[in-house]
Design an enzyme around this catalytic site. Structure first.
Site, short mmCIF file in Angstrom:
data_model
loop_
_atom_site.label_atom_id
_atom_site.label_comp_id
_atom_site.label_asym_id
_atom_site.label_seq_id
_atom_site.Cartn_x
_atom_site.Cartn_y
_atom_site.Cartn_z
N PRO A 1 8.15 19.08 -51.36
CA PRO A 1 9.41 18.63 -50.75
C PRO A 1 9.36 18.24 -49.28
O PRO A 1 9.91 18.92 -48.41
CB PRO A 1 10.34 19.82 -50.98
N CYS A 2 8.75 17.11 -48.99
CA CYS A 2 8.70 16.62 -47.61
C CYS A 2 10.09 16.26 -47.10
O CYS A 2 10.31 16.20 -45.89
CB CYS A 2 7.74 15.44 -47.48
N HIS A 3 11.05 16.05 -48.00
CA HIS A 3 12.42 15.75 -47.58
C HIS A 3 13.07 16.93 -46.87
O HIS A 3 14.07 16.76 -46.17
CB HIS A 3 13.28 15.30 -48.78
#
Length: 158
Positions: free
Chosen positions: A122-124
């Site tokens: 989850p780079c978001h």
């Protein structure tokens, strides 16, 4: 053997790719392309888990994944991203500290930008130190959508 599938997310198309070890790519694309005819238990599991995630019934992905690219540092960052809890965020500095180099904030940003397995890794969930929404491969609007989805918010409620 690699297999490719496309997935219609609420905000646009995703391309998934898997090999014998698991998912190795999930990225944002403008439209669906050609899929391989090869079946993959990892792609089927990823699609099922994405359905659950977008329905709000899954908070953690369990599909196996593997990094087939990236430096050792980038892979350390990507593993640290996977530890950010659902519905929460971390700053680039938080990730730099997590990988043992608090001065590597810019390098963490570069690694985050190159994350090959969006959403599942989850780079978001990484935001600026001041809470600002910063760069994201799927676009800032998609990043906000994903964070709002995880927090159970709508744009009007923020």
């Amino acid at each position: 053997m690699e297999a490719v599938r496309y997935y219609q997310a609420p905000f646009g198309w995703l391309r998934l790719a898997a090999n014998e070890q698991g998912i190795f790519r999930l990225d944002f694309v403008d439209e669906a392309g050609e899929e391989t005819m090869t079946s993959s238990k990892y792609l089927e599991q990823a699609i099922r888990e994405l359905d659950e995630y977008f329905a709000g019934t899954r908070q953690r992905f369990e599909v196996p994944y593997n990094f087939t690219s990236g430096t050792e540092f980038q892979q350390q960052v990507w593993h640290a991203l996977a530890e950010i809890p659902y519905g929460q965020t971390a700053s680039y500095k938080d990730i730099a500290i997590a990988v043992g180099n608090e001065k590597a904030v810019r390098a963490v940003g570069g690694a985050n930008n190159k994350n090959p397995i969006a959403i599942i890794v989850p780079c978001h969930r990484v935001i600026g130190k001041d809470g600002k929404m910063v760069g994201f491969g799927g676009g800032i609007a998609t990043k906000i959508w994903l964070l709002d989805h995880e927090r159970g918010w709508t744009i009007d409620e923020r």
